[in-house]
Scaffold this active site. Structure first.
Site, PDB file in Angstrom:
ATOM      1  CD  GLU A   1      15.300 -33.374  -3.424  1.00 22.49           C
ATOM      2  OE1 GLU A   1      16.200 -32.533  -3.217  1.00 22.49           O
ATOM      3  OE2 GLU A   1      15.518 -34.502  -3.864  1.00 22.49           O
TER       4      GLU A   1
ATOM      5  NE  ARG B   1      13.541 -25.364  18.309  1.00 21.16           N
ATOM      6  CZ  ARG B   1      12.411 -25.911  17.856  1.00 21.16           C
ATOM      7  NH1 ARG B   1      12.264 -27.216  17.843  1.00 21.16           N
ATOM      8  NH2 ARG B   1      11.427 -25.152  17.400  1.00 21.16           N
TER       9      ARG B   1
END
Length: 108
Positions: free
Chosen positions: A25, A45
């Site tokens: 992952e 961000r």
């Protein structure tokens, strides 16, 4: 979910960045000509945007480890170890965060 996150990361990356799945992952984003502070800002961000995106009508969060090339990280293997250490730091701090290695990686 992993394909969707990969597409989201690619859409958030700049034209010069490289997004890759590195196993399981985990994804990596190479940010050419970006210092550690800039990478931290970009990572935050991205983290916020993934959380806001409500993929599959659910909140998805990510933990991000950040490291940068320097005199102490002259090659990719040391840089990857520094990122990995930072990633585990983000997870240990409660997940859904951005972390920078607490100590500079060494050549040893």
């Amino acid at each position: 979910l992993l394909r969707t996150i990969g597409k989201l990361l690619t859409s958030l990356a700049r034209e010069t960045d490289l997004v890759a799945r590195v196993g399981g992952e985990e994804f990596a984003i190479a940010l050419p000509e970006t210092d550690l502070d800039g990478a931290r800002v970009i990572a935050e961000r991205i983290r916020a945007e993934v959380e806001r995106s409500r993929l599959f009508r659910r909140t998805v969060t990510v933990s991000i480890g950040v490291a940068a090339l320097s005199d102490r990280t002259p090659d990719a293997s040391i840089l990857v170890k520094a990122c990995d250490r930072a990633l585990y730091g983000a997870k240990a701090a409660g997940r859904n965060g951005v972390s920078v290695p607490s100590e500079s990686p060494s050549l040893a």
